[in-house]
Design a protein around this motif. Structure first.
Motif, mmCIF file in Angstrom:
data_model
loop_
_atom_site.group_PDB
_atom_site.id
_atom_site.type_symbol
_atom_site.label_atom_id
_atom_site.label_comp_id
_atom_site.label_asym_id
_atom_site.label_seq_id
_atom_site.Cartn_x
_atom_site.Cartn_y
_atom_site.Cartn_z
ATOM 1 N N UNK A 296 0.801 -1.221 0.000
ATOM 2 C CA UNK A 296 0.000 0.000 0.000
ATOM 3 C C UNK A 296 0.828 1.262 0.000
ATOM 4 N N UNK A 297 1.915 1.262 -0.734
ATOM 5 C CA UNK A 297 2.808 2.411 -0.749
ATOM 6 C C UNK A 297 2.371 3.498 -1.713
ATOM 7 N N UNK A 298 2.581 4.764 -1.357
ATOM 8 C CA UNK A 298 2.324 5.865 -2.291
ATOM 9 C C UNK A 298 3.459 5.963 -3.303
ATOM 10 N N UNK A 299 3.295 6.817 -4.283
ATOM 11 C CA UNK A 299 4.373 7.060 -5.251
ATOM 12 C C UNK A 299 5.529 7.774 -4.558
ATOM 13 N N UNK A 300 6.735 7.538 -5.070
ATOM 14 C CA UNK A 300 7.919 8.043 -4.390
ATOM 15 C C UNK A 300 8.684 9.054 -5.221
ATOM 16 N N UNK A 301 8.931 8.741 -6.494
ATOM 17 C CA UNK A 301 9.793 9.613 -7.281
ATOM 18 C C UNK A 301 9.384 9.700 -8.742
ATOM 19 N N UNK A 302 10.245 10.361 -9.530
ATOM 20 C CA UNK A 302 9.946 10.573 -10.941
ATOM 21 C C UNK A 302 10.568 9.463 -11.802
ATOM 22 N N UNK A 303 10.517 9.642 -13.119
ATOM 23 C CA UNK A 303 11.020 8.610 -14.021
ATOM 24 C C UNK A 303 12.520 8.417 -13.887
ATOM 25 N N UNK A 304 13.242 9.472 -13.619
ATOM 26 C CA UNK A 304 14.684 9.353 -13.437
ATOM 27 C C UNK A 304 15.014 8.544 -12.190
ATOM 28 N N UNK A 305 14.220 8.724 -11.153
ATOM 29 C CA UNK A 305 14.380 7.930 -9.931
ATOM 30 C C UNK A 305 14.140 6.454 -10.231
ATOM 31 N N UNK A 306 13.088 6.179 -10.981
ATOM 32 C CA UNK A 306 12.793 4.787 -11.359
ATOM 33 C C UNK A 306 13.919 4.206 -12.202
ATOM 34 N N UNK A 307 14.428 4.984 -13.121
ATOM 35 C CA UNK A 307 15.514 4.511 -13.988
ATOM 36 C C UNK A 307 16.746 4.126 -13.170
ATOM 37 N N UNK A 308 17.090 4.937 -12.182
ATOM 38 C CA UNK A 308 18.261 4.642 -11.355
ATOM 39 C C UNK A 308 18.024 3.399 -10.488
ATOM 40 N N UNK A 309 16.800 3.229 -10.001
ATOM 41 C CA UNK A 309 16.477 2.021 -9.247
ATOM 42 C C UNK A 309 16.720 0.785 -10.104
ATOM 43 N N UNK A 310 16.185 0.816 -11.319
ATOM 44 C CA UNK A 310 16.345 -0.325 -12.223
ATOM 45 C C UNK A 310 17.813 -0.536 -12.581
ATOM 46 N N UNK A 311 18.525 0.558 -12.830
ATOM 47 C CA UNK A 311 19.931 0.473 -13.199
ATOM 48 C C UNK A 311 20.764 -0.137 -12.077
ATOM 49 N N UNK A 312 20.424 0.181 -10.841
ATOM 50 C CA UNK A 312 21.161 -0.344 -9.694
ATOM 51 C C UNK A 312 20.798 -1.797 -9.374
ATOM 52 N N UNK A 313 19.798 -2.324 -10.069
ATOM 53 C CA UNK A 313 19.412 -3.721 -9.855
ATOM 54 C C UNK A 313 18.462 -3.941 -8.697
ATOM 55 N N UNK A 314 17.860 -2.872 -8.192
ATOM 56 C CA UNK A 314 16.903 -3.011 -7.097
ATOM 57 C C UNK A 314 15.598 -3.605 -7.618
ATOM 58 N N UNK A 315 15.100 -4.623 -6.935
ATOM 59 C CA UNK A 315 13.849 -5.262 -7.316
ATOM 60 C C UNK A 315 12.739 -4.795 -6.380
ATOM 61 N N UNK A 316 11.678 -4.284 -6.957
ATOM 62 C CA UNK A 316 10.570 -3.739 -6.162
ATOM 63 C C UNK A 316 9.282 -4.454 -6.549
ATOM 64 N N UNK A 358 7.886 19.916 -15.221
ATOM 65 C CA UNK A 358 8.432 21.088 -14.540
ATOM 66 C C UNK A 358 7.557 21.533 -13.372
ATOM 67 N N UNK A 359 6.319 21.039 -13.326
ATOM 68 C CA UNK A 359 5.440 21.410 -12.221
ATOM 69 C C UNK A 359 5.785 20.658 -10.939
ATOM 70 N N UNK A 360 6.674 19.679 -11.028
ATOM 71 C CA UNK A 360 7.107 18.867 -9.890
ATOM 72 C C UNK A 360 5.959 18.042 -9.296
ATOM 73 N N UNK A 361 5.048 17.635 -10.181
ATOM 74 C CA UNK A 361 3.942 16.784 -9.743
ATOM 75 C C UNK A 361 3.842 15.495 -10.560
ATOM 76 N N UNK A 362 4.781 15.265 -11.468
ATOM 77 C CA UNK A 362 4.705 14.085 -12.330
ATOM 78 C C UNK A 362 5.576 12.969 -11.745
ATOM 79 N N UNK A 363 4.939 11.944 -11.277
ATOM 80 C CA UNK A 363 5.615 10.803 -10.664
ATOM 81 C C UNK A 363 5.682 9.633 -11.635
ATOM 82 N N UNK A 364 6.371 8.575 -11.223
ATOM 83 C CA UNK A 364 6.447 7.339 -12.003
ATOM 84 C C UNK A 364 6.303 6.156 -11.059
ATOM 85 N N UNK A 365 5.536 5.153 -11.482
ATOM 86 C CA UNK A 365 5.427 3.929 -10.694
ATOM 87 C C UNK A 365 6.719 3.132 -10.835
ATOM 88 N N UNK A 366 7.105 2.451 -9.783
ATOM 89 C CA UNK A 366 8.363 1.694 -9.802
ATOM 90 C C UNK A 366 8.063 0.201 -9.669
#
Length: 565
Positions: A296-316, A358-366
């Motif tokens: 039941x987690x809320x959204x955390x970060x943007x697409x760049x955050x998701x990209x770095x998670x995937x790049x680092x090999x983190x499994x969510x 740029x509005x700082x409201x666009x998140x990405x699911x991870x």
């Protein structure tokens, strides 16, 4: 298989049989999950048929990397693999322990602290046999200042720093062998204090500090979550500093062992678990497998955050209740990978997408999503009650009972699996007898070689004064053609009994298939005798017939029983 009318079309009409025209499918319709470990419904999917199947798989140690997401849980979520289900529930219990340990009493001097010492914490929460020991308590600090007027409402006053979770390490030899590695758990509770609620409301995205952001990258996360992770006050280290120090110690102490790091949490805790996983995979090299199980987690970060998670090999793995609005906030999502696969959606123009970001409201699911729904529960979890839909116990209840998208709930899974198995057999002209479960169903078996129907018909024969065992269907017809002739009373009764017996056997068969209800043959026997008694009253030839006793479940003969030669 043909309908009963077609099956019995040969040589039955002169006996006055009128079998029912059935073959209609029956339409089938928050309990505690403390006994979930005792229930074992395993599932698999046959790609060629799309149906659920029952399997048995207890080889956890050999598959632990699959359950930790090494292959992004492909083929394990729909239908939900039973061993993966057990792992999700096991980690959910660690999150439950984080809630149980927290002191929610605002009038207590220990409010917002852990109620138990490290050594007994898991035992106090019912996890004394888990094989884990707590090695570190975790505290998070809120940067927001509570307004002064809040002092007038004592129950709303909260400390800036509060106990948020713990780090535990598996130290039991047997459990390590079962798991296939030494597991490290970092468990976080959800929002509990007013200060944390205020942090939740700081929903705009903010850039990560330089020590968390790789070069040439712009990962952004929710402001309040980052604040709670990195803030510190005098006398209290930040959650980030505590985590990094503890991970460094664990990697040093167990450098020669197979390790896994599992971060889990609910609500705010799920967001902190994701942010923690991002941080440690950015700061440390040659890490063991890092997995996040988010409830039941809320959204955390943007697409760049998701990209770095995937790049680092983190499994969510995000466990999401589609009726829980918390999983749909903060902000909004555009051009998400999951959404882009929907052909009904069109991509936004790049310039418009840039303006929105740029509005700082666009998140990405991870990560990967395990999608559940309160609506699928037969226990009527309120769809309008946000608190209930978001509650951790609801999530564990849904996980415990979810089977697949085609048969969503465990309470109906057995029926669905059995029905689909019957449908596959029916397509091949093979149907298992619903009465005895010991043979394939055909006319000869159902009437009267099946032990259930044979016992019923033999008893009814004895009731009529016919002292022999039941025969197969064709043999019964041949016997009746030879001995049951004319229009006398005994012939009329025999025909009515045979017709009623066939009808009730077919009715019982359908009840067992479509309503999952069963009656012993003695009950049917009594019902048939009652039926004959009432029907005989309409015929003058049978006016003198009656039943001496029908009580106590026993069936007594007519006062003038039939006597066939």
């Amino acid at each position: 298989m043909q309908c009963l009318n077609q099956l019995l079309s040969t040589n039955y009409q002169h006996f006055g049989l009128a079998p029912p025209n059935t073959w209609q499918y029956y339409s089938s319709t928050l309990k505690s999950s403390t006994a979930r470990r005792r229930i074992k419904i395993s599932n698999s999917c046959d790609p060629s048929s799309g149906h659920c199947q029952l399997i048995d798989n207890d080889k956890l140690g050999g598959r632990w990397m699959d359950f930790q997401g090494i292959k992004n849980w492909d083929g394990l979520l729909d239908p939900l693999d039973n061993d993966l289900r057990e792992e999700i529930l096991r980690y959910g219990e660690f999150v439950e322990a984080a809630y149980s340990c927290f002191d929610f009493d605002t009038s207590s001097s220990t409010y917002a602290t852990c109620r138990y010492p490290k050594d007994t914490m898991l035992t106090q929460c019912g996890l004394g046999q888990s094989g884990y020991k707590v090695i570190k308590n975790l505290h998070a600090t809120c940067a927001v200042q509570m307004p002064r007027w809040i002092d007038r409402f004592p129950k709303m006053v909260s400390p800036r720093s509060s106990w948020i979770g713990y780090v535990a390490v598996c130290d039991d030899v047997d459990e390590i062998a079962r798991l296939g590695r030494r597991d490290v758990v970092i468990a976080y509770r959800g929002t509990a204090t007013c200060s944390e609620w205020l942090e939740n409301l700081r929903a705009t995205l903010t850039c990560l500090p330089d020590d968390m952001a790789p070069e040439n990258s712009e990962p952004m996360v929710q402001s309040g979550f980052l604040s709670m992770y990195t803030s510190k006050i005098e006398g209290n280290r930040s959650l980030q500093d505590t985590i990094l120090q503890e991970i460094a110690s664990i990697l040093s102490n167990y450098s020669d062992e197979t390790l896994s790091i599992t971060l889990t949490g609910h609500s705010l805790g799920a967001a902190l678990a994701t942010l923690t996983a991002y941080d440690i995979t950015t700061k440390f090299n040659h890490l063991p497998m890092v997995t996040v199980l988010s409830f039941g987690g809320p959204r955390v970060g943007n697409k760049s955050f998701r990209y770095q998670l995937d790049k680092n090999g983190t499994k969510v793995l995000r466990i999401v209740n589609s009726d829980d609005p918390i999983t749909k906030v903060p902000g909004f999502v555009i051009d998400d990978d999951d959404m882009a696969s929907d052909a009904t959606l069109t991509r936004l123009p790049s310039w418009l997408e840039k303006c929105m970001e740029d509005t700082q409201w666009v998140y990405a699911e991870v990560g990967k999503e395990l999608k559940l729904s309160s609506k699928d529960s037969p226990h009527h979890i309120s769809k309008g009650n946000v608190a209930t839909c978001h509650d951790l116990k609801t999530y564990l209840h849904l996980v415990n009972n979810f089977v697949s998208s085609s048969c969503p709930f465990r309470a109906t899974a057995k029926k669905v699996v059995k029905r689909e198995s019957r449908e596959r057999k029916a397509a091949l002209g093979i149907i298992e007898c619903a009465l005895c479960k010991a043979a394939d169903e055909d006319v000869d078996h159902l009437f009267f070689k099946c032990p259930y129907s044979k016992n019923l018909w033999t008893k009814l024969l004895g009731w009529q004064g016919v002292h022999r065992q039941a025969l197969g269907w064709n043999a019964e017809l041949a016997w009746a053609g030879k001995f049951v002739t004319g229009k006398n009373a005994r012939t009329m009764v025999y025909r009515m009994v045979l017709a009623s017996c066939v009808y009730f056997i077919w009715q019982e068969r359908n009840n067992r298939i479509f309503q999952d209800s069963a009656r012993p043959h003695e009950v049917l026997c009594k019902m048939i005798v009652q039926e004959i008694h009432f029907r005989s009253a309409r015929f003058s030839k049978l006016a003198g017939w009656g039943m001496s006793n029908l009580s106590g479940g026993s069936i007594c003969l007519y006062t003038n029983p039939l006597a066939f030669n």
